[in-house]
Design an enzyme around this catalytic site. Structure first.
Site: not given
Ligand code: S3P
Length: 749
Positions: A331-332, A336, A404, A432, A625, A652, A656, A704
């Site tokens: 996902k991250s 990007r 987020g 959030r 996560d 989150k 959680r 999750r």
């Molecule tokens: C993420 C960073 C994390 C993670 C989120 C994805 C990212 O959050 O919990 O699911 O893609 O940079 P935080 O930066 O708030 O820890």
């Protein structure tokens, strides 16, 4: 405006018994929502038909005949062509008994208000203007159906003077026939409808007429297929009704026609000059919007038949997981890839893209800012980059759903643009914290407004010159780090971040992959503003966060042996592997390799008895996560597991720590939340296969948490029902299917 709750309607008088009025009568009768229906139609035959078809109990040709017998609580529904409404109001004027409510179904509300003012000199308190958003190209008394309004919207446009009791009665009447009721100001209604309903009718009538009158095209209908049929269905609607609508809503419709005409001109120009980019831009954006709309319609159909608005998982007890699985893309990295690909020069190809709602929200945001993005098709996305300064102002707020990451990373990128933009999200995201990104951006000179308490929406003012900063992160957050670095691309000079503990470094790695120099020195990462990104190829590995559910599943269920293919094992993301191994899990990494700057492996996990541990705090950001799933593993372990230093889990998609503690307790586990972690007494040493009792837990819409409790069922004595699981689609849309294939017994309802 208050809406008073009401008993059912007394008598319903339907003036104009066609599809709209007749269907209300039939629906209300079917719901036993009124005492009697009196039909009013100009023609005697229509009156007779209405009675014969059971639409009306009796019918008359002039509404004035029945006015003297009406009493408080009765409703008159005026359902005639828009420009005839005034004449009907005039008939009601002198003899309307007190307490009778008058409402209507015209598609234009401004003209109804004008008609009321003309007849009564004001908008009377008993008038509730309304518009059912339902219908079909069929018209007339024989087209009426008792289910026309089920799960359809009714827009009421009450005036200041509309009485609460009358509004309440009409609200209740429409709900009784299964409709969803909302209210809107008159002008807004007429503009929205001009764009979404009246303009399509103009175009459909115009197109069919053009083709029908073009002598050269005499035979054209013979060759017309599905496309023509679908597109022009509405040109078969009632001409009188539509003539009236066009005349009654003239100004708003002209505005819509002008906008459409200029877009059509631009399309014409693109076709004439062979501008394929322009065509792809319009077509991909339109396709995405239409697909989204199709989904909205499908959900509506779903609620119509299933009468549920959310997804519940029912995880049946027992089983083991086996086989070779590839979980969806990271996902991250998917987020990007869209962001950097959009800002790059050239065409970026992405493979393995996660087609989950979160990453799709980012994709849509960039489409809204004018980037042409093809796909996704089976994880492949083609992004036609616009360069660092090529984004355009979106037509409205950017809605990023549950994500987020989208909101926080976009905030950084958008702070450096020339246009203003607002970022909004769903209910969970709207709770959030956003000051963690707003504060450093303000330090850089950006103008960022948050909602109450530092929550979304985020309003970002464009056209500001950003200055570089050195930012020590107050918390270990990759989102905050990425936000600052992305803003730094637009700042003058060197922007750096220093993190208190290592967090995922996909932004740094991917920037480097796009040819942007990122200097890294321990906890510090630094970029110099003003550079450019060059398009590249990105292979997104499977998401270790999604793989973790199967790592835990295999670790807790005797007889399990799974191979998770092509998983990203970046050292800033591998905390779950380290923690589970420390608990005794049997995890081996095979075929380790590097793909596009990211380490990847196939992960084999076999069942092994687990023991409780004190989780090292340095692993917390590396597994941030994965804790909901790790807590399930802890419950199945022998002895106590203690987590500290994880207060970030409280902000989150849900809190959680609390959500998991609550659910684990329901399932018979001793789990005590602490301000920054949790203490879980594992039941694995008690010699029983059944660790969890069955029961109903609430995932609170957190993907999750939902998937973690589904995994727990492998060691449960009875079924676990998990509420509010729709958001599993944000990160792992095919979870239920893959879980089933691996051997878990999960049903989705
Ligand atoms: C993420 C960073 C994390 C993670 C989120 C994805 C990212 O959050 O919990 O699911 O893609 O940079 P935080 O930066 O708030 O820890």
């Amino acid at each position: 405006m208050t809406v008073a709750r009401q008993e059912g309607v007394g008598r319903l008088v339907v003036v104009g018994i066609g599809l709209i009025g007749g269907s209300l009568a039939l629906g209300l009768k079917a719901a036993s929502g009124c005492r009697e229906v009196i039909g009013v139609a100009r023609r005697v035959e229509t009156c007779e038909q209405a009675v014969a078809l059971g639409i009306a109990d009796r019918a008359v040709t002039d509404v004035r005949e029945v006015l003297p017998e009406l009493e408080a609580g009765d409703v008159i529904f005026v359902s005639v062509p828009t420009l005839t409404v005034e004449a009907i109001f005039a008939q009601l004027k002198d003899q309307l008994p007190a307490g009778v409510t008058v409402t209507d179904g015209a598609s234009v509300k401004g003209s109804v208000i004008a008609a009321a003012r003309k007849v009564w000199g004001e908008v009377p308190e008993f008038l509730v203007p309304g518009h059912p958003i339902a219908g079909s190209e069929q018209s007339g008394v024989t087209a009426a159906r008792d289910d026309l309004y089920i799960a359809h919207r009714i827009i009421l446009t009450p005036a200041e003077s509309t009485g609460a009791a009358h509004l309440g009665r009409i609200d209740a009447m429409w709900r009784a026939v299964g409709a969803e009721v909302l209210t809107m100001p008159v002008a807004e209604h007429d503009e929205v409808l001009a764009a979404t309903s009246h303009l399509p009718h103009v175009i459909a009538y115009g197109l069919v007429d053009t083709l029908a009158h073009d002598a050269e095209n005499e035979n054209i209908f013979r060759y017309a297929a599905g496309g023509f049929r679908d597109f022009t269905r509405i040109a078969s609607s009632d001409p009188v009704m539509w003539r009236d609508i066009m005349l009654a809503n003239r100004d708003a419709i002209l505005k819509s026609i002008d906008l459409y005409t200029s877009n059509l001109e631009a399309l014409r120009g693109a076709i004439a000059s062979g501008d394929s980019e322009h065509l792809m831009g319009v077509f991909t954006r339109a396709k995405a919007a239409r697909d989204h709309f199709t989904k909205m319609l499908a959900k509506k159909a779903y609620t119509e038949t299933m009468e549920v608005k959310d997804v519940t998982f029912v995880a049946h007890p027992g089983g083991a997981v086996n086989g070779e699985l590839r979980v969806p893309g990271d996902k991250s990295m998917s987020h990007r890839s869209i962001m950097l690909g959009s800002l790059a020069e050239g065409v970026t190809e992405v493979e393995g893209f996660l087609e989950g709602e979160d990453a799709l929200a980012t994709l849509q945001a960039f489409r809204d800012m004018g980037v042409v993005i093809e796909g996704p098709h089976n994880g492949r996305v083609t992004i036609h980059g616009v360069g660092m300064n090529g984004l355009q102002a979106p037509p409205g707020p950017l809605y990023v759903g549950n994500s987020g990451t989208s909101m926080r990373l976009l905030a950084g990128l958008l702070a450096g643009q020339q246009f203003d933009v607002t970022l909004t999200g769903d209910e969970s995201l709207s709770k959030r914290p956003m000051n963690r990104v707003a504060n450093p951006l303000r330090e850089m000179g950006a103008v960022v407004e948050t909602g109450e308490g530092g929550r979304p929406p985020l309003k970002i003012r464009g056209g500001k010159t950003l200055k570089a900063i050195d930012y020590p992160l107050p918390m270990a957050s990759a989102q905050v780090k990425s936000c600052v670095l992305l803003a730094g691309l637009y700042a003058e000079g060197d922007t750096s971040t220093t993190e208190p503990a290592p967090t995922r470094d996909h932004t740094e790695r991917m920037l480097a992959g796009f040819g942007y120099d990122v200097r890294r020195d321990g906890a510090r990462a630094c970029v110099t503003g003003g550079g450019k990104l060059t398009a590249c190829h990105i292979d997104v590995p499977a998401d270790i966060s999604s793989a973790t559910f199967f790592m835990v599943a295999a670790s807790i269920a005797p007889g399990s042996d799974v191979l998770l293919e092509h998983v990203g094992i970046n050292p800033t993301r591998d905390g779950a592997i380290n923690i589970l191994r420390a608990m005794g899990a049997d995890i081996t990494l095979q075929n380790q390799r590097e793909v596009g700057g990211e380490p990847v492996a196939d992960i084999r996990v076999r069942y092994a008895p687990l023991k409780g541990i004190r989780i090292p705090e340095d692993q917390v950001p590396l597994a941030i996560d994965e804790f909901p799933a790790i807590f399930v593993a802890a419950a199945c372990a022998e002895g106590e597991t203690v987590l500290t230093g994880a207060e970030e889990l409280r902000v989150k998609e849900s809190d959680r720590i609390q959500a998991m503690a609550d659910g684990l307790k329901v399932l018979g586990i001793n789990a005590e939340p602490t301000p920054d972690g949790i203490v879980i007494q594992g039941r694995g040493g008690q010699g029983s296969a059944e660790v969890f009792a069955g029961g109903e837990v609430d995932s609170l819409g957190d993907h999750r948490i939902a998937m973690s409790f589904a995994v727990a069922a492998l060691r449960a004595g009875a079924e676990i029902r998990i509420l509010h699981c729709a958001n599993v689609a944000t990160s792992f849309p095919n979870f239920a299917e893959l879980a089933g294939r691996a051997g878990m017994k999960l049903t989705v309802s």
